[in-house]
Design an enzyme around this catalytic site. Structure first.
Site, PDB file in Angstrom:
ATOM      1  N   GLY A 202       0.807  -1.207   0.000  1.00 57.38           N
ATOM      2  CA  GLY A 202       0.000   0.000   0.000  1.00 57.38           C
ATOM      3  C   GLY A 202       0.840   1.256   0.000  1.00 57.38           C
ATOM      4  O   GLY A 202       1.981   1.263  -0.468  1.00 57.38           O
TER       5      GLY A 202
ATOM      6  N   GLU B 241       5.522  -3.219   1.353  1.00 54.72           N
ATOM      7  CA  GLU B 241       5.786  -2.952  -0.066  1.00 54.72           C
ATOM      8  C   GLU B 241       5.010  -1.691  -0.418  1.00 54.72           C
ATOM      9  O   GLU B 241       3.784  -1.725  -0.554  1.00 54.72           O
ATOM     10  CB  GLU B 241       5.341  -4.118  -0.943  1.00 54.72           C
ATOM     11  CG  GLU B 241       5.648  -3.911  -2.423  1.00 54.72           C
ATOM     12  CD  GLU B 241       5.172  -5.048  -3.294  1.00 54.72           C
ATOM     13  OE1 GLU B 241       4.773  -4.776  -4.448  1.00 54.72           O
ATOM     14  OE2 GLU B 241       5.198  -6.209  -2.832  1.00 54.72           O
TER      15      GLU B 241
ATOM     16  N   CYS C 136       2.439   0.861  -8.417  1.00 62.16           N
ATOM     17  CA  CYS C 136       3.577   1.463  -7.718  1.00 62.16           C
ATOM     18  C   CYS C 136       4.836   1.502  -8.571  1.00 62.16           C
ATOM     19  O   CYS C 136       5.754   2.260  -8.276  1.00 62.16           O
ATOM     20  CB  CYS C 136       3.844   0.705  -6.411  1.00 62.16           C
ATOM     21  SG  CYS C 136       4.158  -1.060  -6.620  1.00 62.16           S
TER      22      CYS C 136
END
Length: 493
Positions: free
Chosen positions: A240, A262, A296
């Site tokens: 997140g 992560e 991400c």
């Protein structure tokens, strides 16, 4: 009881999953999930409470002793069975992803192939060595380090890349011998949780090994409270954002729970002046706008040498303008919707702030419903939020430098450090630069969006800690040092 029931034509209600049972939330509460593209009601999902999280943690705790002693061959069989089920349900789960999260159908389908391949590969991880033999200075001593699982792992799974990332948050803890309670994002409770539970149930994982507790928007805190207050929960495993990670890590510190994080990235792509221009444009376009910039690993900044800047920018804008946007279920769509209206507003506010501070818009900076069009900015002031913070959308900032040394300094300017990219004609030149970039991943002549199942992907600095791949098993186990001495030792008194 099954996972779902149909309450009207084409509308399903989804329950939460604990102890291999599909359960209604306390007081039979449900919340609604709408499709990002059409705005239609997609599903009603169990609005789990702290009491429901308690049921799931209890189930995981009871299952831990048995699962931790399960033979690797049985674990492998279950992972392989799950892979088989994902392949069989490939189209069905992909459609759920596209409808619930706005993922284009091509990316949603790719996720199913990646999940199946991951499960297949993880089946081999359970046979990896679980310890090591150490040398000892004491005669007759056997010194052995043995790994053992920790207990219950609470995994927070995101809405972006929902299906593949939810499995990533489960497979390593479970392969290491832990049991898991998944708390999926309220924006993708089905894709990031329920679908996983359905596959796990059909594959035959024992009761309590994999549990999923869904919750309504704004109700995550109560679920987290149960995780932190329960001593059986030994690990907080988050995929997140940095803001959430700071909150969880602080609470984990007070209760001495392990964290695996992560997190996001403000990922730079460096383009050197000997690059193949057409390849650089294709790579930058993919890295910047894949999944509408909502993963991400997306490229957030392009750092390019001045003498090729004008040529690159012209071709980059032209290619970006050719990307089809619209319905994620249309196979030709490249740019689908942003996950929520609030997310669209955040993107647009940051673009407008940058423009107010002198940035130039070369394309984009507009939206239609929840479709935000791919946006390229230059001349962005370093005090603009979009120059420093991860903005989860199809926006990329192009920066100009004169030398490779300046490019490295620009790449390392922020405290993020997830992934990066260096594009160059001379691969060796780029490879020599790579260790100077402060990121967990440096991709030479590949996009920032690049990782493999077995590779140790993860960030440095504010992008978190912990790694994916087989090395991740270490994050979910302890080392027990066993000394065995044959004969009788001599003591000083």
């Amino acid at each position: 009881m099954t996972a779902t029931q149909t309450v009207q034509v084409d509308l399903k209600e989804y329950r939460y999953f604990a102890d291999n049972q599909w359960r209604n939330a306390k007081d039979d509460h449900f919340f609604e999930v709408h499709e990002p593209y059409s705005g239609k009601l997609f599903a009603r999902v169990a609005a789990g409470s702290r009491a429901d999280a308690r049921v799931a943690v209890d189930a995981a705790s009871r299952a831990f002793a048995g699962w931790s002693e399960t033979a690797p061959g049985e674990k492998a069989r279950l992972f392989l069975k799950a892979a088989e089920i994902v392949r069989r349900r490939r189209s069905e789960i992909a459609e759920v992803l596209a409808r619930e999260t706005g993922s284009t159908i091509s990316f949603a389908t790719f996720q199913q192939d990646l999940v199946a391949a991951t499960l297949q590969q993880v089946a081999g991880w359970v046979f990896l060595p679980k310890g090591e033999v150490l040398e000892s200075n004491l005669p007759g001593t056997h010194s052995v380090g043995v790994r053992r699982p920790l207990g219950v792992v609470a995994s927070f799974t995101p809405w972006n890349g929902a299906n593949v990332l939810s499995w990533r948050a489960v497979i390593s803890p479970v392969a290491a011998g832990n049991t898991v309670v998944v708390k999926p994002s309220e924006f993708a409770p089905v894709s990031a949780g329920v679908m996983l539970a359905e596959v796990a149930e059909e594959a035959g994982f024992p009761a309590g090994v994999i549990n999923v507790v869904t919750h309504a928007p704004g109700a995550a805190g109560a679920i987290a409270d149960e995780f932190f207050d329960r001593p059986e929960v030994r690990v907080i495993n988050l995929i997140g954002g940095v803001k959430t990670a700071r909150i969880l890590a602080e609470r984990a510190g007070r209760t001495l729970k392990r964290t695996v994080l992560e997190l996001g990235g403000f990922n730079p792509m460096i383009i050197l002046d000997d690059v193949d221009m057409d390849y650089a444009v294709r790579t930058a376009t993919f890295g910047s706008f894949f999944h509408q910039g909502q993963i991400c690993l997306n490229t957030r900044r392009i750092i390019i040498q001045r003498n090729i800047y004008e040529e690159f920018l012209g071709k980059f804008v032209a290619r970006t303008n050719s990307l089809p946007a619209g319905d994620p279920l249309n196979p030709k769509t490249v740019i689908g919707p942003i996950i929520t209206r609030d997310a669209v507003k955040l993107i647009d506010d940051r673009v407008k702030e940058a423009v107010a501070k002198g940035a130039k818009v070369h394309t984009g900076a507009k939206y239609d419903g929840q479709i935000y069009y791919p946006t390229i900015l230059t001349n962005v002031s370093l005090d603009a939020a979009i120059a420093n913070e991860e903005t989860f959308g199809p926006v990329v900032v192009v920066e100009v430098v004169d030398t490779p040394e300046e490019a490295i300094a620009a790449a390392n300017r922020t405290m993020y450090g997830l992934t990066s990219s260096i594009l160059a004609g001379n691969t060796y030149r780029a490879f020599e630069m790579a260790p100077k970039v402060l990121a967990g991943i440096v991709n030479v002549n590949s996009p920032t969006v690049n990782d493999e199942i077995h590779a140790p992907m993860g960030g440095v600095r504010d992008s978190g800690w912990g790694r994916t791949g087989p090395r991740s098993l270490d994050d979910f186990s302890d080392v027990i040092w066993i000394n065995s001495h044959s004969g009788q030792r001599q003591y000083p008194f």
